[in-house]
Design an enzyme around this catalytic site. Sequence first.
Site, PDB file in Angstrom:
ATOM      1  CG  ASP A 215      -1.971   0.977   1.291  1.00 32.25           C
ATOM      2  OD1 ASP A 215      -2.878   0.871   0.459  1.00 32.25           O
ATOM      3  OD2 ASP A 215      -1.939   1.884   2.151  1.00 32.25           O
ATOM      4  CD  GLU A 275      -2.178   2.244  -3.592  1.00 30.41           C
ATOM      5  OE1 GLU A 275      -3.270   2.770  -3.828  1.00 30.41           O
ATOM      6  OE2 GLU A 275      -1.596   2.401  -2.507  1.00 30.41           O
TER       7      GLU A 275
HETATM    8  C1  GLC Z   1      -4.301   2.904  -0.677  1.00 33.94           C
HETATM    9  C2  GLC Z   1      -5.537   2.039  -0.529  1.00 33.94           C
HETATM   10  C3  GLC Z   1      -6.674   2.898  -0.096  1.00 33.94           C
HETATM   11  C4  GLC Z   1      -6.324   3.540   1.238  1.00 33.94           C
HETATM   12  C5  GLC Z   1      -5.007   4.283   1.162  1.00 33.94           C
HETATM   13  C6  GLC Z   1      -4.476   4.621   2.528  1.00 33.94           C
HETATM   14  O1  GLC Z   1      -4.420   3.837  -1.676  1.00 33.94           O
HETATM   15  O2  GLC Z   1      -5.796   1.383  -1.737  1.00 33.94           O
HETATM   16  O3  GLC Z   1      -7.876   2.189   0.007  1.00 33.94           O
HETATM   17  O4  GLC Z   1      -7.337   4.427   1.611  1.00 33.94           O
HETATM   18  O5  GLC Z   1      -4.007   3.506   0.552  1.00 33.94           O
HETATM   19  O6  GLC Z   1      -4.035   3.463   3.174  1.00 33.94           O
END
Ligand code: GLC
Length: 548
Positions: A215, A275
Site C-alpha cells: 500500500d 501500489e
Molecule cells: C491505498 C488504498 C486505499 C487507502 C489508502 C491509505 O491507496 O488502496 O484504500 O485508503 O491507501 O491506506
Amino acid sequence: MTHTMPAPTPDRTRSDDWWRHAVVYQIYPRSFADSDGDGLGDIDGIRSRLDYLVELGVDAIWLSPFYPSPLADGGYDVSDHRAVDPRLGTTDGIRALIEGAHARGLKIIVDIVPNHTSDQHEWFQRALAAPAGSPERDRYVFRDGTGPDGAEPPSDWRSHFGGSAWARLPDGQWYLHLFAPEQPDLNWGNPEVRADLIRTLRFWGDLGVDGFRVDVAHGLAKDLSEPLRSQPNLDRALPLDGTDPLYDRDELDDIYREWRELFDSYSPPLMAVAESWAPPARVWRYARSTSLGQAFNFELSTAAWDAGQFRAVIENGLESARRTAATTTWVLSNHDIVRHTTRYALPAGIDLDAWLLGGGADPAPDRALGTARARAAALLMLALPGSVYVYQGDELALPEVSDLAPEQLHDPIWLRTDGAQKGRDGARVPLPWDATGEHLGFSTATPWLPLPEAFRDLAVATQDADPESTLNLYRAAIRCRALLDPSGDIAWLDAPEGALHFAHPNGWRCFTNFGDAAVSVEIGERILGSAPGMDAGVVPPNATLWYR
Ligand code: GLC
C-alpha cells in the site's frame, strides 16, 4: 455463445515466476462472503467460496486488509499488523484459508500497509502518552507547530482525504497523517520502524502467503529535514528526479532492497506488487528485481473507452516492463475507483465525483452500453501479456452503487471533505451470490453496506446458469488465456480507425471495436467473443473478438 476451449486451467502456479502473467483476484474481505451471519464478510466466508475462484480460473487471490482495525479507512488503518480482526476470523482461520487455497493451486497475496498505522496501534498510543522528543514519538512524525504559540501546522502538506496532513494534540505538538487523522504516518528514518515491518513480512511469509500488495509504496521515505519543504499540491505531477519531499523518493530503493532480500530467502521467492502513484515514467523502479518486483499500472483504469487511449496505455505498460525484468499489470477497477461497468456507461470525461454526489442520476448510466464495453475491455485485457488484476464483482459486471444514502457511507473521504466528495463505498458493496433472499446470499444479517435491487439479476447463481453471462465469459476467457499463453510479445496489426488489433506469436489474435459501426475481420477460427455471434468475424461496436 459457445466457447471453443473449456479445458481445465493447467497449474501455472508452481514455478518461481507464477506471478508474471497471473490473473489475480482482489477480495475486499468485508464484502465478499459472510459465514457467521453478522453482516460482515469474513475469512471463513472466503474459504467457503474457494471453489468459485477455482472455477473462475484465477491463479491467485489478493486479500485487502483483514487486520485488527477501527475501520477509520476500511481496514487500511491497521492497529496490529500481525493479527486478524476478530470480527473477520483468526490466525488459524487464515492458515486454513492459505492451506485450502494451496490445495487448489491458488496463491495468496496479502496487503501490507507500511506508510502508516491506525491511531489505535500500540505504538501510537504509547507515543501519545510519551513526551515530545521521546523515542516513542520518533516512530511517527511529530513536530512543533509554526506561528504564534505553534498554533499553525508545521508545513503546508495536505491529506489525501481533505484538509491539512497535520493534526494537533492537546500538548501542542502536531503529527503527520497523509491520509485520515486516524492513520498517523510512520517515520521510515527510524530503524525500529524498518525492523518491525521486516518482522511483519516474515510473519506472513512464514504463515505461507505467496506475496504482498504494498500500500502507498511510493510514500514511505520522506524528506523530514528542517525546515520542512513546501508541498501544498497533491495533484501536482511529481518530479522525475525523485526529489519530492513526500513521494517517490530515491531512498525507497534501499528500503525495498532489504525487503527483497527477505522475499528471496523463501522458496519460491515471495512476490510483491507496488501500489505506487509515482509518475508513469518512474513506476518501473518499483518493479526492478532488486525492489518489489512488480508495480501496478493504473493507466487502464483512468483511460476513456477510446482506441487511441487504450493503445497508448498498452504501449506504455509494455515499454515500462521492458525496462526491468518484470511484467506489467492491468487494472480496470479496484476498491478505490468507480467500477468500470459504470464508467463506460457514462459520457467520457464526466466529473465522476460530481456525478456520484448527485446520486448517480444525472446523467443516467447506459447500463447495456457499460456492460458491453466492460466485457470487451475484459477480453482485451486478458489477451495482453502481464498480470491481470480482477476486482471482486468485475466478473459479474457489477455497477457502482451510486445512490448510497449519506448515513450509509463509511469512507473517510466523505467525512473529511464535509460531504464535498462521496468517496469509495459504492465500489465496496457486498457481492450478490443468490438471486433469492433479502441479502442475496451475502449474509443472513443486514450487510454493513446494503446490496441494491439491481444486484439481484447479476447474482452469481443467476449468471452461473446463463451461458451468455459475464461470469461465464470471464471463466472461458481466463481458461483460454492460460491455454493459449499470453506471455509472448504482441505485434500490432492493421485496424480501421477506432479499433485495436494485435497478434501473439502463436497466432492468437485480438480485435476490439471501440467505434459505432460493425467491422468485418477475416478470421480462421473464432476463439471467443465478448458479444454473441461473431463466427463470421463481424465485430459489432463495443466488442472484442479472439480468433486465430
Ligand atoms: C491505498 C488504498 C486505499 C487507502 C489508502 C491509505 O491507496 O488502496 O484504500 O485508503 O491507501 O491506506
